[in-house]
Structure formats: C-alpha cells, structure tokens
Design a protein around this motif. Structure first.
Motif, PDB file in Angstrom:
ATOM      1  N   ALA A  60      35.449  45.128  83.161  1.00 34.05           N
ATOM      2  CA  ALA A  60      34.165  45.776  83.360  1.00 34.05           C
ATOM      3  C   ALA A  60      33.497  45.635  83.680  1.00 34.05           C
ATOM      4  N   VAL A  61      33.344  45.493  84.827  1.00 39.05           N
ATOM      5  CA  VAL A  61      32.414  45.436  85.859  1.00 39.05           C
ATOM      6  C   VAL A  61      31.801  46.488  87.184  1.00 39.05           C
ATOM      7  N   ARG A  62      32.598  47.400  86.882  1.00 31.27           N
ATOM      8  CA  ARG A  62      32.552  49.236  87.076  1.00 31.27           C
ATOM      9  C   ARG A  62      33.553  49.664  86.550  1.00 31.27           C
ATOM     10  N   ASP A  63      33.287  50.823  86.135  1.00 33.49           N
ATOM     11  CA  ASP A  63      33.771  51.853  85.099  1.00 33.49           C
ATOM     12  C   ASP A  63      35.314  52.340  85.842  1.00 33.49           C
ATOM     13  N   THR A 173      20.275  43.024  87.080  1.00 40.81           N
ATOM     14  CA  THR A 173      20.089  43.959  86.069  1.00 40.81           C
ATOM     15  C   THR A 173      20.758  44.859  85.799  1.00 40.81           C
ATOM     16  N   PHE A 174      21.936  45.413  87.089  1.00 47.18           N
ATOM     17  CA  PHE A 174      22.720  45.536  86.747  1.00 47.18           C
ATOM     18  C   PHE A 174      24.297  45.249  86.272  1.00 47.18           C
ATOM     19  N   CYS A 175      24.611  44.643  85.986  1.00 47.74           N
ATOM     20  CA  CYS A 175      25.842  43.672  85.967  1.00 47.74           C
ATOM     21  C   CYS A 175      26.064  43.390  83.830  1.00 47.74           C
ATOM     22  N   GLY A 211      33.935  29.943  88.818  1.00 52.02           N
ATOM     23  CA  GLY A 211      32.536  29.927  88.009  1.00 52.02           C
ATOM     24  C   GLY A 211      32.262  31.120  88.012  1.00 52.02           C
ATOM     25  N   GLN A 212      31.837  31.885  87.166  1.00 55.32           N
ATOM     26  CA  GLN A 212      30.517  33.056  87.399  1.00 55.32           C
ATOM     27  C   GLN A 212      29.439  32.998  88.081  1.00 55.32           C
ATOM     28  N   ILE A 213      29.078  31.417  87.981  1.00 56.83           N
ATOM     29  CA  ILE A 213      27.983  31.251  89.171  1.00 56.83           C
ATOM     30  C   ILE A 213      28.343  29.715  89.923  1.00 56.83           C
ATOM     31  N   LEU A 273      28.911  34.395  99.492  1.00 52.05           N
ATOM     32  CA  LEU A 273      27.226  34.239  98.906  1.00 52.05           C
ATOM     33  C   LEU A 273      26.943  35.685  98.667  1.00 52.05           C
ATOM     34  N   PRO A 274      26.963  35.905  97.625  1.00 50.72           N
ATOM     35  CA  PRO A 274      26.878  37.102  97.053  1.00 50.72           C
ATOM     36  C   PRO A 274      25.117  37.657  97.517  1.00 50.72           C
ATOM     37  N   VAL A 275      24.977  39.148  97.870  1.00 46.97           N
ATOM     38  CA  VAL A 275      23.686  39.070  98.672  1.00 46.97           C
ATOM     39  C   VAL A 275      22.619  40.235  98.382  1.00 46.97           C
ATOM     40  N   GLN A 276      23.388  41.251  97.656  1.00 43.60           N
ATOM     41  CA  GLN A 276      23.884  42.515  97.356  1.00 43.60           C
ATOM     42  C   GLN A 276      22.727  43.632  98.229  1.00 43.60           C
ATOM     43  N   SER A 277      21.663  43.438  98.404  1.00 42.42           N
ATOM     44  CA  SER A 277      20.753  44.255  99.402  1.00 42.42           C
ATOM     45  C   SER A 277      20.015  43.769 100.342  1.00 42.42           C
ATOM     46  N   THR A 313      30.286  37.835 101.476  1.00 42.53           N
ATOM     47  CA  THR A 313      29.106  38.212 100.911  1.00 42.53           C
ATOM     48  C   THR A 313      29.783  39.756  99.423  1.00 42.53           C
ATOM     49  N   ASP A 314      28.455  39.791  98.916  1.00 37.93           N
ATOM     50  CA  ASP A 314      29.556  41.265  98.060  1.00 37.93           C
ATOM     51  C   ASP A 314      27.410  42.042  98.318  1.00 37.93           C
ATOM     52  N   LEU A 315      27.815  43.093  98.842  1.00 41.28           N
ATOM     53  CA  LEU A 315      26.695  44.887  98.271  1.00 41.28           C
ATOM     54  C   LEU A 315      26.925  45.368  97.364  1.00 41.28           C
ATOM     55  N   ILE A 344      32.359  45.637  99.656  1.00 40.94           N
ATOM     56  CA  ILE A 344      30.995  46.306  99.186  1.00 40.94           C
ATOM     57  C   ILE A 344      31.366  47.299  98.257  1.00 40.94           C
ATOM     58  N   PHE A 345      30.445  47.939  97.424  1.00 39.71           N
ATOM     59  CA  PHE A 345      30.709  48.581  95.648  1.00 39.71           C
ATOM     60  C   PHE A 345      29.731  49.600  95.381  1.00 39.71           C
ATOM     61  N   LYS A 346      29.959  50.900  95.490  1.00 42.03           N
ATOM     62  CA  LYS A 346      29.707  51.654  94.711  1.00 42.03           C
ATOM     63  C   LYS A 346      28.798  51.642  93.477  1.00 42.03           C
ATOM     64  N   TYR A 347      27.409  51.593  93.334  1.00 45.73           N
ATOM     65  CA  TYR A 347      26.754  51.296  92.643  1.00 45.73           C
ATOM     66  C   TYR A 347      27.462  51.839  90.785  1.00 45.73           C
ATOM     67  N   SER A 348      27.999  51.484  89.889  1.00 42.65           N
ATOM     68  CA  SER A 348      28.368  52.154  88.637  1.00 42.65           C
ATOM     69  C   SER A 348      27.079  51.430  87.732  1.00 42.65           C
ATOM     70  N   GLU A 349      27.493  52.581  87.140  1.00 39.92           N
ATOM     71  CA  GLU A 349      26.031  52.087  85.278  1.00 39.92           C
ATOM     72  C   GLU A 349      26.763  51.429  84.755  1.00 39.92           C
TER      73      GLU A 349
HETATM   74  N1  SAM Z   1      29.568  36.203  88.630  1.00 45.92           N
HETATM   75  C1  SAM Z   1      28.619  36.523  90.421  1.00 45.92           C
HETATM   76  C2  SAM Z   1      27.730  37.014  90.288  1.00 45.92           C
HETATM   77  O1  SAM Z   1      26.987  37.131  90.428  1.00 45.92           O
HETATM   78  O2  SAM Z   1      27.588  37.163  92.242  1.00 45.92           O
HETATM   79  C3  SAM Z   1      29.977  37.627  90.564  1.00 45.92           C
HETATM   80  C4  SAM Z   1      30.337  38.973  89.601  1.00 45.92           C
HETATM   81  S1  SAM Z   1      31.337  40.336  89.914  1.00 45.92           S
HETATM   82  C5  SAM Z   1      32.372  40.173  88.990  1.00 45.92           C
HETATM   83  C6  SAM Z   1      31.166  40.846  91.791  1.00 45.92           C
HETATM   84  C7  SAM Z   1      30.812  41.668  92.663  1.00 45.92           C
HETATM   85  O3  SAM Z   1      30.224  43.007  91.749  1.00 45.92           O
HETATM   86  C8  SAM Z   1      29.313  41.955  92.006  1.00 45.92           C
HETATM   87  O4  SAM Z   1      28.842  40.677  93.336  1.00 45.92           O
HETATM   88  C9  SAM Z   1      28.408  42.776  92.507  1.00 45.92           C
HETATM   89  O5  SAM Z   1      28.253  42.686  94.301  1.00 45.92           O
HETATM   90  C10 SAM Z   1      29.579  43.272  92.274  1.00 45.92           C
HETATM   91  N2  SAM Z   1      29.006  44.449  91.204  1.00 45.92           N
HETATM   92  C11 SAM Z   1      28.597  43.665  89.744  1.00 45.92           C
HETATM   93  N3  SAM Z   1      28.068  44.785  88.036  1.00 45.92           N
HETATM   94  C12 SAM Z   1      28.314  46.126  89.061  1.00 45.92           C
HETATM   95  C13 SAM Z   1      27.421  47.624  88.516  1.00 45.92           C
HETATM   96  N4  SAM Z   1      27.138  47.843  88.269  1.00 45.92           N
HETATM   97  N5  SAM Z   1      28.248  48.138  89.586  1.00 45.92           N
HETATM   98  C14 SAM Z   1      28.793  48.204  91.057  1.00 45.92           C
HETATM   99  N6  SAM Z   1      29.236  47.315  91.116  1.00 45.92           N
HETATM  100  C15 SAM Z   1      28.737  45.423  91.006  1.00 45.92           C
END
Ligand code: SAM
Length: 453
Positions: A60-63, A173-175, A211-213, A273-277, A313-315, A344-349
């Motif tokens: 369910a992380v992205r649409d 907030t995005f997750c 682990g998630q974290i 090590l996800p930085v996101q931005s 990383t994740d962005l 790299i992910f496009k933000y998905s609300e």
């Molecule tokens: N729990 C891990 C963390 O916090 O680093 C990973 C969670 S998630 C399954 C993996 C990645 O999806 C996140 O690190 C983030 O970059 C991305 N992600 C999470 N929510 C998102 C959203 N609403 N839109 C786009 N990408 C998202």
C-alpha cells in the motif's frame, strides 16, 4: 476443491496461486503463508487459471502498487462468474488499509487477511470454505508469526531473509506503513539466532535481517538487545558468510552500530539509509527528524569508521510543496554522497497519512516525472563513473546462480551489493569467489573468475 481442514473424505488438494507485491518483508510474509498452507495440505501453482485459491499479498506504499492489485481483482470478476468456487483472497497491507471498503468495491473477494493475521491464514481459508461467506481478519491476533516459519519454503537455497522487527513507531507524514503494519514489535535475540543457525545448517550462507526500521531493534524489548549486539552475536555463527540488514533510519545510526559494522567480518560494507530529500524544509514537512547536514555528517562519520562502506538510499520527488529549489537541494545531496544505489519514487498521496490530511499534493504529475527523470539521470551518471572505476579490481563475489540476463553466465553480488556477471560452473552457487572486474555499466559489472592460488 479439496478440504483444507483434513476432513475424513480425501478430496483433491486445493491449488493455491499466490502473487506478491512490494518489499522484501512482503516476500517473507508470503513465505510464511506458503508454510501455513503447505502444512494444511495445499499445493501451489504458478498458473492462476488452474488455481482453486487466488491470493494476492499486497503493498500500500504507493497507489501504483494498489492499482496493479485492483486490475487483477477486476480480471477475477470474470473468472468468478465462470468458476464461482474459486476463492479470492487479498492479504497484507492493502487489505489492512482499505478494510471492508475493499469488499464493497470488489464483492467477489472472499477473504481479507491483514498484516497481523498471516499466522492463521490456514484457519481463515477453512472458514471461508465452511461458511461460504466473506471473512475479514484485520485484527492483531498474531503480530509476530515468524517463530513458526517453515524454512523449507524459502525460495532461495543460499540466501534467506529473517525478520527481526515488524511495524513502525515513526510518523513520517508521507508514509502509510505505521497504519498498515501497526506499532513496532520485536523478536528476541535468542529466537533470531536460533533461526539463523537453523538456516545456516540447511545451507544458507547469506542472511538479510529485515525490519521496517531495522536499526530501531532493541528499543521495544528493553534489556540489552540492539542491532549492534545482534550483529556481533550472529557474526559468530560458523558458516554464515554474509550478513545484511535493511532498512535503517538515519537518526538511529549509532556509533555502536557503526563499530559493529566495522568489526564483524560477515557484515557487508553496505548500508541502506533512506534520506528521502536533500532540503531541510522538505524533510521538516516529512517529519523525518533530521536535516540534510546532519545526514551528511552521519555519512562522513560512517565512512571514517567503516572504510569502503557503500550507501544506498530512498528518495521521494514531488512531495507536497516541493519547490524547484528544494528539488535541487536533493540533486546536490545525491551528487555529494555518491550512493551506490538510489531508489527514487514519485510522491504518491496515501489516504489517512498526516501529509494527506494536512498538506496539498500540489506538485503536478508532469513535474514529478521530470524530477524523477532528472534525478535518475544524475544517479545513473554517478553509478556508471564509479562502476567503471572498479575495472581491473578483484572483488569477492557471493555466487547466486545463473544470471537472469544470460543463462550461460553466473551472477553474484559483491559485499557492497554490486551485481557481477561472469562465466563459471553452476556448482559455484553459494560460494564466495574472487572475480576480476573487466567491464561495467551503470547497473552491473562483468568479470572473470580469478583462480585461487
Ligand atoms: N520503513 C522503511 C523506511 O522508513 O525507510 C521503508 C518504507 S517504504 C516501504 C520504502 C520507501 O518507499 C520509503 O523509504 C520511501 O522512499 C518510499 N515511500 C513511502 N511512502 C511513499 C509515498 N507516499 N510516496 C512515494 N514514495 C513513498
């Protein structure tokens, strides 16, 4: 379809088709599900059209991930008209997020099994068969089913995932993960070590702790548990050649963990090590709890303590309110760190998250796409340059088996998670082999085995 509950009359065994979407944890959950169902006399099939039970383990992380499942469920409407006995099951994060609303949209779904109910999937399927009515299980009856894992269900012989922690207490907030997976829960170090030892005794040489974290491990159980301690314990398991762990949170990267990474021979020189931005203002809206500078200082410190370590990383691009300037700060950070990989992910609300409730999803899709391409191009250029710098060097590669790209070749990974293709005997699978790098693209290397003297 056959009885799921071992009834006296031997009916044909049910055939289950199980498709998995999303992250490594979902794949491990599917392994657990297979174990429960195999114990209940189910067979598995790769062909959906011959299955008695069609199950989707969802993300369910992205649409986009949810959209793929919705498309599958639409297709199954027609199947269900032809074969009303087929059981359709939606498992995991999307079931948990949508709840009964999913049944209203797709009335042909027979079972919703949430993320903390996998351990009784066998009983739930029995119930569907017995009652002939949809079954909804979205509670918390079994938040840590891992102790009852059937090791024989693992898909790979030499490499295995091991859950150490589930759920997430953070509030980025995005997750949507804290909503779908619930609060953090942890297994004991004894239980984890016993599972790793059993896996190694069964031929596994590489373990990835999940682990998630993952580096929050220990803070729930209290006592002396921590990821650093766990790594040191597992490093002593004879026969375990590589130990990975994903995914870490920056503010929880302690000096103790860095030292364990340096000291433990089996622990890889790679950290996700996800930085996101790269923009402080954006990180603040994401509620990540660190600044870009603090992240960069951590990276510098880690590189001092663990020489040669590579970072992935994740962005997220196009997060609510992301300006061009903020995006450029991310590009700058990526150029500065030079990650070995970047997802790299496009933000998905995501409905129900703080960002969806409080912030507008106001970056147009075309802008998200442009930024996504730009960042991918920057990352690709970095990877190509850094991979080419490896040419001529000898790397120790854990051989995984035949290459997916060319079955005549083998594929393996370096400790820092680079893929290497080379010629060799399939019997080398599961072994650590020195390979001289001869060529490189942005995504992988090709090389040749170095004869051990
Ligand atoms: N729990 C891990 C963390 O916090 O680093 C990973 C969670 S998630 C399954 C993996 C990645 O999806 C996140 O690190 C983030 O970059 C991305 N992600 C999470 N929510 C998102 C959203 N609403 N839109 C786009 N990408 C998202």
């Amino acid at each position: 379809m056959g009885a799921l509950d071992g009834a006296a009359v031997e009916l044909p065994r049910p055939k289950v088709f199980l498709e998995t979407f999303g992250c490594q944890m979902n794949f491990l959950d599917s392994e657990l599900v297979r174990g429960r169902l195999a114990a209940r006399r189910c067979d598995f099939t790769q062909r959906r059209d011959e299955a008695d039970v069609v199950a989707f383990n969802t993300c369910a992380v992205r649409d986009h991930a949810e959209e793929r499942v919705r498309a599958r469920l639409h297709e199954l409407k027609r199947v269900k008209q032809r074969r009303p006995d087929v059981i359709v099951a939606v498992l995991g994060c999307m079931a948990q997020r949508e709840g009964e609303a999913l049944l209203r949209k797709f009335p042909h779904v027979d079972l919703l099994c949430g993320t903390r109910e996998f351990g009784r999937i066998d009983e739930l399927l029995d119930q569907v068969r017995r009652d002939g009515r949809p079954v909804v299980a979205l509670g918390e009856s079994d938040p840590l089913p891992d102790g009852r894992r059937d090791l024989s269900q693992r898909p790979r012989r030499f490499s295995a995932f091991v859950t150490i922690q589930r759920g997430c207490d953070r509030a980025c907030t995005f997750c949507v993960v804290p909503k779908t997976r619930g609060p953090e829960v942890e297994r004991s170090m004894d239980e984890i070590e016993a599972e790793v030892r059993a896996l190694v005794a069964d031929g596994v040489v590489e373990v990835t702790l999940l682990g998630q974290i993952v580096n929050a491990y220990g803070r729930k159980s209290g006592g002396d548990a921590s990821l650093a301690r766990l790594l040191r314990r597992l490093d002593r398991v004879n026969g375990l050649k590589r130990l990975r762990f994903i995914t870490s949170f920056p503010t929880l990267l302690t000096p103790d963990l860095m030292q364990a990474m340096r000291d433990c021979e089996s622990v890889v020189s790679y950290l996700h090590l996800p930085v996101q931005s790269g923009a402080n203002s954006c990180l603040k809206r994401m509620a990540r709890g660190y600044t870009a500078d603090a992240y960069l200082r951590l990276v510098d410190r880690l590189r001092e303590v663990v020489p040669g370590v590579e970072l992935a990383t994740d962005l997220i691009v196009g997060f609510s309110g992301e300006s061009d300037l903020e995006f450029q700060a991310t590009v700058e950070l990526v150029r500065r760190v030079e990650f070995v990989q970047a997802f790299i992910f496009k933000y998905s609300e995501r409905p129900g998250t703080a960002a969806a409730n409080r912030l507008a999803d106001d970056v147009p899709l075309a802008v998200k796409e442009r930024r996504n391409h730009e960042l991918l191009a920057v990352q690709e250029e970095i990877q190509l340059r850094r991979n080419r710098a490896r040419i001529g060097q000898v790397d120790l590669v854990l051989v995984e088996g035949a290459s997916a790209r060319n079955a005549a070749l083998l594929a393996g990974r370096t400790s820092d998670n680079r893929i290497v293709h080379f010629a060799g005997s399939p019997e080398l699978a599961g072994r650590l082999q020195p390979v001289r790098i001869r060529d490189a693209t942005a995504l992988s290397h090709s090389g040749e085995l170095v004869e051990r003297g």
